[in-house]
Design a protein around this motif. Structure first.
Motif, PDB file in Angstrom:
ATOM      1  N   THR A 166       0.846  -1.190   0.000  1.00 46.98           N
ATOM      2  CA  THR A 166       0.000   0.000   0.000  1.00 46.98           C
ATOM      3  C   THR A 166       0.880   1.238   0.000  1.00 46.98           C
ATOM      4  N   ALA A 167       0.316   2.349  -0.414  1.00 40.15           N
ATOM      5  CA  ALA A 167       1.049   3.613  -0.449  1.00 40.15           C
ATOM      6  C   ALA A 167       1.376   4.066   0.967  1.00 40.15           C
ATOM      7  N   GLU A 190      -0.793   9.611   1.767  1.00 40.90           N
ATOM      8  CA  GLU A 190      -2.120   9.816   1.200  1.00 40.90           C
ATOM      9  C   GLU A 190      -1.931  10.475  -0.163  1.00 40.90           C
ATOM     10  N   SER A 191      -2.535   9.931  -1.175  1.00 44.56           N
ATOM     11  CA  SER A 191      -2.306  10.444  -2.526  1.00 44.56           C
ATOM     12  C   SER A 191      -3.387  11.437  -2.940  1.00 44.56           C
ATOM     13  N   ALA A 230      -3.054  14.119 -10.782  1.00 43.53           N
ATOM     14  CA  ALA A 230      -3.047  12.944  -9.904  1.00 43.53           C
ATOM     15  C   ALA A 230      -1.727  12.913  -9.140  1.00 43.53           C
ATOM     16  N   HIS A 231      -1.733  12.309  -7.993  1.00 46.03           N
ATOM     17  CA  HIS A 231      -0.514  12.154  -7.193  1.00 46.03           C
ATOM     18  C   HIS A 231       0.484  11.314  -7.991  1.00 46.03           C
ATOM     19  N   GLN A 280       2.588   9.131  -7.150  1.00 45.37           N
ATOM     20  CA  GLN A 280       2.662   7.732  -6.756  1.00 45.37           C
ATOM     21  C   GLN A 280       1.535   6.889  -7.360  1.00 45.37           C
ATOM     22  N   ASP A 281       0.482   7.543  -7.855  1.00 41.66           N
ATOM     23  CA  ASP A 281      -0.641   6.812  -8.437  1.00 41.66           C
ATOM     24  C   ASP A 281      -0.511   6.609  -9.945  1.00 41.66           C
ATOM     25  N   ASP A 315       0.697   5.267 -13.576  1.00 42.58           N
ATOM     26  CA  ASP A 315       1.062   3.953 -14.097  1.00 42.58           C
ATOM     27  C   ASP A 315       2.550   3.911 -14.429  1.00 42.58           C
ATOM     28  N   CYS A 367       3.928  15.838  -3.607  1.00 42.32           N
ATOM     29  CA  CYS A 367       3.888  14.375  -3.558  1.00 42.32           C
ATOM     30  C   CYS A 367       4.937  13.792  -2.614  1.00 42.32           C
ATOM     31  N   SER A 418       9.192   9.177  -9.735  1.00 46.32           N
ATOM     32  CA  SER A 418       8.163   8.441  -9.006  1.00 46.32           C
ATOM     33  C   SER A 418       8.409   6.950  -9.055  1.00 46.32           C
TER      34      SER A 418
END
Length: 120
Positions: free
Chosen positions: A28-29, A32-33, A48-49, A51-52, A54, A107, A115
Motif C-alpha cells: 500500500t502507499a 495519502e495520494s 493525480a498524485h 505515486q498513483d 502507471d 507528492c 516516481s
C-alpha cells in the motif's frame, strides 16, 4: 413436476496455490495520494498524485529522455480531457520546471527523484 438434482458447490480453487516470496497485492502507499491542484489559463486543473501514475507509462515516456519523462508525467497526471485543456494556451518554459518541482514537493518527493525510484 420436474425433479431437481442438488448440485454440490465447491469453492473455487485459487489460480496459484504455491508459496511466494513477495505479495505485491499487499503493498500500500505510504502517503495519502491527494491530487495537486493548479490554476492555469483561468481554470483549475487537478494532477493525480505521482505515486498513483502507471509506472509502465512513465517508464515508456522516460525512454525518450528527461523532457519526454516530464511531459509524459504531466499528461498521465491530468488525463486526456484535462491534458487537452491544459495545452490550449502555450506554457512558457520558465513556468514548466517550477510547476514540476511544486508537484514533486506536494507528492513528498525530492528534486531529481522520479516516481519510480526506490527509497534505498
Amino acid at each position: 413436476m420436474t425433479t431437481r438434482t442438488a448440485t454440490k458447490s465447491t469453492p473455487a480453487k485459487p489460480a496459484d496455490d504455491k508459496p511466494f516470496d513477495f505479495n505485491l497485492d499487499a503493498v500500500t502507499a505510504e502517503v495519502e495520494s491527494t491530487p495537486f491542484r493548479v490554476h492555469w489559463n483561468g481554470r483549475r486543473f487537478e494532477f493525480a498524485h505521482m505515486q498513483d501514475l502507471d509506472c509502465w507509462e512513465l517508464l515508456a515516456a522516460a525512454d525518450g529522455g528527461e523532457a519526454n519523462a516530464v511531459m509524459g508525467s504531466l499528461r498521465l497526471a491530468l488525463g486526456d480531457e484535462q491534458w487537452k485543456a491544459f495545452r490550449e494556451k502555450p506554457l512558457p518554459q520558465f513556468k514548466l520546471m517550477p510547476l514540476f518541482r511544486e508537484w514533486q514537493k506536494h507528492c513528498g518527493m525530492t528534486q531529481g527523484e522520479s516516481s519510480a525510484s526506490s527509497d534505498s
